[in-house]
Design a protein around this motif. Structure first.
Motif, PDB file in Angstrom:
ATOM      1  N   LEU B 322       0.763  -1.172   0.025  1.00 27.09           N
ATOM      2  CA  LEU B 322      -0.163  -0.146   0.128  1.00 27.09           C
ATOM      3  C   LEU B 322       1.088   1.200   0.035  1.00 27.09           C
ATOM      4  O   LEU B 322       1.769   1.371   0.886  1.00 27.09           O
ATOM      5  CB  LEU B 322      -0.966   0.202   1.104  1.00 27.09           C
ATOM      6  CG  LEU B 322      -1.835   1.136   1.450  1.00 27.09           C
ATOM      7  CD1 LEU B 322      -2.854   1.128   0.335  1.00 27.09           C
ATOM      8  CD2 LEU B 322      -2.423   0.921   2.649  1.00 27.09           C
ATOM      9  N   GLU B 324       0.705   5.368   0.428  1.00 30.23           N
ATOM     10  CA  GLU B 324      -0.006   6.573   0.719  1.00 30.23           C
ATOM     11  C   GLU B 324       0.650   7.910   0.430  1.00 30.23           C
ATOM     12  O   GLU B 324       1.852   7.897   0.995  1.00 30.23           O
ATOM     13  CB  GLU B 324      -0.639   6.283   2.053  1.00 30.23           C
ATOM     14  CG  GLU B 324      -1.357   4.926   2.205  1.00 30.23           C
ATOM     15  CD  GLU B 324      -2.333   5.007   3.377  1.00 30.23           C
ATOM     16  OE1 GLU B 324      -3.667   4.831   3.280  1.00 30.23           O
ATOM     17  OE2 GLU B 324      -1.980   4.976   4.569  1.00 30.23           O
ATOM     18  N   PHE B 332      -4.288  10.400  -1.355  1.00 31.06           N
ATOM     19  CA  PHE B 332      -4.377   9.107  -1.758  1.00 31.06           C
ATOM     20  C   PHE B 332      -3.888   7.896  -1.485  1.00 31.06           C
ATOM     21  O   PHE B 332      -2.979   7.703  -0.708  1.00 31.06           O
ATOM     22  CB  PHE B 332      -3.849   9.279  -3.479  1.00 31.06           C
ATOM     23  CG  PHE B 332      -4.470  10.334  -4.079  1.00 31.06           C
ATOM     24  CD1 PHE B 332      -5.648  10.163  -4.539  1.00 31.06           C
ATOM     25  CD2 PHE B 332      -3.892  11.561  -4.302  1.00 31.06           C
ATOM     26  CE1 PHE B 332      -6.505  11.082  -5.448  1.00 31.06           C
ATOM     27  CE2 PHE B 332      -4.432  12.542  -5.099  1.00 31.06           C
ATOM     28  CZ  PHE B 332      -5.729  12.333  -5.813  1.00 31.06           C
ATOM     29  N   SER B 333      -4.560   6.794  -1.819  1.00 31.02           N
ATOM     30  CA  SER B 333      -3.946   5.441  -1.573  1.00 31.02           C
ATOM     31  C   SER B 333      -3.722   4.783  -3.001  1.00 31.02           C
ATOM     32  O   SER B 333      -4.721   4.780  -3.893  1.00 31.02           O
ATOM     33  CB  SER B 333      -4.823   4.357  -0.693  1.00 31.02           C
ATOM     34  OG  SER B 333      -4.658   5.067   0.484  1.00 31.02           O
ATOM     35  N   GLU B 335      -3.079   0.908  -3.971  1.00 31.91           N
ATOM     36  CA  GLU B 335      -2.947  -0.227  -3.302  1.00 31.91           C
ATOM     37  C   GLU B 335      -2.651  -1.485  -4.499  1.00 31.91           C
ATOM     38  O   GLU B 335      -3.362  -1.810  -5.355  1.00 31.91           O
ATOM     39  CB  GLU B 335      -4.240  -0.814  -2.526  1.00 31.91           C
ATOM     40  CG  GLU B 335      -4.152  -2.129  -1.638  1.00 31.91           C
ATOM     41  CD  GLU B 335      -5.133  -2.315  -0.739  1.00 31.91           C
ATOM     42  OE1 GLU B 335      -6.156  -1.265  -0.652  1.00 31.91           O
ATOM     43  OE2 GLU B 335      -5.673  -3.260  -0.182  1.00 31.91           O
ATOM     44  N   GLU B 343      -5.222  -0.836  -7.321  1.00 30.76           N
ATOM     45  CA  GLU B 343      -6.442   0.065  -6.982  1.00 30.76           C
ATOM     46  C   GLU B 343      -5.888   1.332  -6.444  1.00 30.76           C
ATOM     47  O   GLU B 343      -5.250   1.573  -5.725  1.00 30.76           O
ATOM     48  CB  GLU B 343      -7.329  -0.829  -5.720  1.00 30.76           C
ATOM     49  CG  GLU B 343      -8.575  -0.202  -5.691  1.00 30.76           C
ATOM     50  CD  GLU B 343      -9.186  -1.252  -4.728  1.00 30.76           C
ATOM     51  OE1 GLU B 343     -10.569  -1.669  -5.296  1.00 30.76           O
ATOM     52  OE2 GLU B 343      -8.847  -1.216  -3.476  1.00 30.76           O
ATOM     53  N   TYR B 345      -7.479   5.070  -4.667  1.00 31.47           N
ATOM     54  CA  TYR B 345      -8.753   5.704  -4.112  1.00 31.47           C
ATOM     55  C   TYR B 345      -8.276   6.899  -3.232  1.00 31.47           C
ATOM     56  O   TYR B 345      -6.792   6.896  -3.038  1.00 31.47           O
ATOM     57  CB  TYR B 345      -9.470   4.738  -3.308  1.00 31.47           C
ATOM     58  CG  TYR B 345      -8.862   3.899  -2.059  1.00 31.47           C
ATOM     59  CD1 TYR B 345      -8.265   2.628  -2.333  1.00 31.47           C
ATOM     60  CD2 TYR B 345      -8.521   4.271  -0.915  1.00 31.47           C
ATOM     61  CE1 TYR B 345      -7.339   1.859  -1.631  1.00 31.47           C
ATOM     62  CE2 TYR B 345      -7.778   3.464  -0.048  1.00 31.47           C
ATOM     63  CZ  TYR B 345      -7.095   2.283  -0.247  1.00 31.47           C
ATOM     64  OH  TYR B 345      -6.598   1.695   0.439  1.00 31.47           O
ATOM     65  N   GLY B 346      -9.313   7.693  -2.696  1.00 32.12           N
ATOM     66  CA  GLY B 346      -8.499   8.727  -2.007  1.00 32.12           C
ATOM     67  C   GLY B 346      -9.683   9.726  -1.424  1.00 32.12           C
ATOM     68  O   GLY B 346     -10.990   9.748  -1.659  1.00 32.12           O
ATOM     69  N   GLU B 355     -14.464  12.718  -2.772  1.00 26.26           N
ATOM     70  CA  GLU B 355     -14.019  11.306  -2.762  1.00 26.26           C
ATOM     71  C   GLU B 355     -13.397  10.592  -3.927  1.00 26.26           C
ATOM     72  O   GLU B 355     -14.348  10.797  -4.923  1.00 26.26           O
ATOM     73  CB  GLU B 355     -14.796  10.550  -1.695  1.00 26.26           C
ATOM     74  CG  GLU B 355     -14.780  10.585  -0.288  1.00 26.26           C
ATOM     75  CD  GLU B 355     -15.528   9.592   0.503  1.00 26.26           C
ATOM     76  OE1 GLU B 355     -15.451   8.492   0.137  1.00 26.26           O
ATOM     77  OE2 GLU B 355     -16.225   9.896   1.412  1.00 26.26           O
ATOM     78  N   MET B 356     -12.491  10.097  -4.100  1.00 26.98           N
ATOM     79  CA  MET B 356     -12.185   9.121  -5.289  1.00 26.98           C
ATOM     80  C   MET B 356     -12.426   7.565  -4.777  1.00 26.98           C
ATOM     81  O   MET B 356     -11.866   7.218  -3.869  1.00 26.98           O
ATOM     82  CB  MET B 356     -10.744   9.149  -5.745  1.00 26.98           C
ATOM     83  CG  MET B 356     -10.611   8.319  -6.567  1.00 26.98           C
ATOM     84  SD  MET B 356      -8.830   8.200  -7.165  1.00 26.98           S
ATOM     85  CE  MET B 356      -8.734   7.124  -8.492  1.00 26.98           C
ATOM     86  N   GLU B 357     -13.641   7.169  -5.278  1.00 26.96           N
ATOM     87  CA  GLU B 357     -13.824   5.636  -4.817  1.00 26.96           C
ATOM     88  C   GLU B 357     -12.888   4.654  -5.446  1.00 26.96           C
ATOM     89  O   GLU B 357     -12.570   5.259  -6.456  1.00 26.96           O
ATOM     90  CB  GLU B 357     -15.371   5.294  -5.133  1.00 26.96           C
ATOM     91  CG  GLU B 357     -16.721   6.176  -4.769  1.00 26.96           C
ATOM     92  CD  GLU B 357     -16.641   5.796  -3.131  1.00 26.96           C
ATOM     93  OE1 GLU B 357     -16.306   4.475  -2.959  1.00 26.96           O
ATOM     94  OE2 GLU B 357     -16.900   6.556  -2.580  1.00 26.96           O
ATOM     95  N   PRO B 358     -12.702   3.698  -4.870  1.00 25.94           N
ATOM     96  CA  PRO B 358     -11.429   2.678  -5.258  1.00 25.94           C
ATOM     97  C   PRO B 358     -11.815   2.504  -7.007  1.00 25.94           C
ATOM     98  O   PRO B 358     -13.015   2.034  -7.227  1.00 25.94           O
ATOM     99  CB  PRO B 358     -11.684   1.619  -4.583  1.00 25.94           C
ATOM    100  CG  PRO B 358     -12.256   1.930  -3.215  1.00 25.94           C
ATOM    101  CD  PRO B 358     -13.217   3.088  -3.723  1.00 25.94           C
ATOM    102  N   THR B 360     -10.148   0.095 -10.026  1.00 24.98           N
ATOM    103  CA  THR B 360      -9.103  -1.207 -10.090  1.00 24.98           C
ATOM    104  C   THR B 360      -8.594  -1.181 -11.644  1.00 24.98           C
ATOM    105  O   THR B 360      -9.310  -0.912 -12.424  1.00 24.98           O
ATOM    106  CB  THR B 360      -9.803  -2.388  -9.606  1.00 24.98           C
ATOM    107  OG1 THR B 360     -10.409  -2.257  -8.248  1.00 24.98           O
ATOM    108  CG2 THR B 360      -8.844  -3.539  -9.545  1.00 24.98           C
TER     109      THR B 360
END
Lengths: 137, 378
Positions: B322, B324, B332-333, B335, B343, B345-346, B355-358, B360
């Motif tokens: 992960l 970050e 942000f992350s 992964e 993936e 998201y953030g 929000e940034m939904e995950p 992939t």
């Protein structure tokens, strides 16, 4: 829920393994349940135990941790996560933990839990490391 | 046969080819496919005309293809044999050529199908090898080119991947070509006495590489920077154990500034620590970090080394990694899971509550990097 924690100001502790710390900051995924946890995140209640004693019990029970961070009941609640008492009894291998509690992420899908965890981690980091105090791990 | 269309479809398989996207990096495959087919066509014509020593004038130009579409189903470039060009260059032979083109396509696919079951020709001409060295040289390990409407020995469509390329080429020749994107350390700068000078760059993957450069660029950019980190994108000639024989082409080489270099080293050291974790490293509830995740992480670092200063890197209990970091008012992350999928998201932390939904992706490839750059800014 009879065991629900209602004092929004109560801080709930999370113990952080050294591999999940970098430059004094924990990984956000420590603030959401793992797959095996079935949507329930383990925490310890500050109303019943200090961060130092919670840490001592945690490592005394054979686990590894280098830092304690905390999130309040109200902060969990603002993400629609309820928290409940869950004292654990003494077993052959572990001492009892009367301060143990569970934060339920069941209302959120695992994907949604990821950004919630990021928000809670930020609040925890803002609050600062609660144990050991003044030492960045 | 008049104007009957003769089409060949190559299906590119891999996440960066989704939605009929064909990266410009692989466009050179199309003339290479033509060259390979033309090499077989020459053989075919000469065997049908054994009294002739050479193919007729205009033969090569008559094996000409047009890219007429890129169809969906991953990316499927459709190539039409240009009958009019054949007519113009080799009048009167068009029908014979049409049959030769068909037979040659079959011979190309048989060659590749056989390589998949370790059956190789005794030898191939330099013309064939030159074309093979270009065809598919930009393919990554998890990608392939399928030759649609073919059927191999295993009953499936015949395909070319990096494994088949490498083994096919190195069985008939000592070396093959492949693309290398990564980082290295500048070890030496040799100023030109006349013409171009060169630099030495050490890499973890291929040892020390000698790269010839324009003298101006060498002096202005690299001179005086021994020990600095360098970002590389090279076409390499490798032997069958992936030892470097020569640098065929330098697509890109850039000095990474000292601060970024230090950040990159820190990230690599952190990755090395994470890589060394053994099963059960988190109080028994975790698996070791997968090779696929480490490879994806290395690729991610080398794609945007300028971001290394922002990264915090953690293992995950499931054997992934992960990242970050904060950028542009967002936290942000990124992964990387245990099969190398990624993936992102953030959450917005300044100026709003976005929000940034995950999202992939199959790999740290072009599509992911486009998303990454659009979020992070480049």
């Amino acid at each position: 829920m009879a065991n629900e924690l209602t004092d929004g100001t109560e801080v709930l502790f999370r113990h952080i393994h050294p591999n999940f710390m970098e430059n004094g900051e924990p990984s956000s995924d420590r603030f959401r349940p793992s797959e095996k946890d079935e949507n329930l995140l383990s925490v310890d209640r500050s109303a019943l135990v200090s961060a130092a004693n919670a840490h001592a019990l945690y490592v005394g029970n054979g686990r590894v941790a280098v830092a304690v961070f905390g999130v309040t009941v109200a902060e969990f609640s603002s993400e629609d996560i309820s928290c409940a008492k869950d004292p654990t009894p003494e077993t052959a291998t572990e001492k009892a933990n009367p301060a143990h509690a569970l934060a339920s992420y069941a209302k959120h899908l695992p994907k949604s839990q990821k950004n919630i965890a990021k928000k809670l981690k930020r609040l925890a980091v803002e609050r600062g490391q609660l144990h050991p105090v003044g030492i960045n791990t | 046969m008049a104007d009957e269309e003769k089409s060949f479809r190559l299906r590119y398989v891999g996440s960066r080819f989704d939605n009929a996207r064909l990266p410009v990096d692989v466009l050179s495959d199309l003339p290479a496919f033509r060259d390979l087919l033309a090499a077989f066509a020459k053989d075919e014509w000469l065997s049908l005309n054994s009294d002739r020593q050479r193919v007729p004038k205009g033969f090569d130009k008559s094996i000409s293809f047009d890219l007429v579409a890129i169809e969906r189903g991953s990316a499927v470039p459709k190539l039409d044999w240009n009958r009019h060009s054949a007519q113009a260059h080799l009048e009167g032979f068009t029908d014979e050529l049409a049959e030769i083109v068909d037979d040659s396509f079959e011979r190309v696919t048989v060659l590749i199908d056989n390589a998949g079951r370790d059956v190789f020709p005794q030898s191939l001409s330099s013309e064939h090898v030159r074309a093979l060295n270009k065809l598919g040289s930009g393919l990554r390990d998890d990608e392939r080119i399928e030759f649609l409407n073919t059927c191999g020995h295993d009953g499936n469509v015949i395909y070319l991947d990096s494994y088949r390329r490498k083994h096919l080429i190195t069985r008939v020749r000592e070396t093959y070509q492949a693309r290398f994107e990564g980082n290295g350390v500048l070890q030496g700068v040799v100023s030109p006495q006349s013409g171009s000078g060169y630099i030495y760059v050490s890499t973890a993957e291929h040892g020390t590489v000698q790269l010839f450069l324009d003298p101006d660029r060498l002096l202005k950019e690299f001179d005086g920077n021994i020990g600095a980190d360098v970002q590389l994108d090279l076409q390499l000639e490798l032997d069958n154990v992936d030892k470097i024989r020569s640098v065929v082409e330098v697509h890109d080489i850039r000095l990474i500034d000292a601060k970024i270099g230090a950040d990159l080293i820190r990230c690599k050291e952190r990755l090395a620590n994470i890589k060394s974790l053994i099963d059960g490293w988190h109080d028994g509830n975790s698996t070791r970090i997968s090779t696929a995740a480490v490879t994806a992480a290395d690729r991610f670092l080398s794609k945007r080394p300028s971001m290394c200063g922002a990264y915090k890197i953690y293992p995950t209990e499931q054997g992934g990694i992960l990242f970050e970091f904060e950028s542009n008012g967002w936290d942000f992350s990124v992964e990387l899971d245990n099969v190398g999928a990624v993936e992102m998201y953030g959450i917005q932390v300044e100026g709003g509550r976005g929000e940034m939904e995950p999202v992939t992706f199959d790999e740290v490839g072009d599509q992911f990097m486009m998303e990454f750059d659009s979020r992070v800014g480049r």
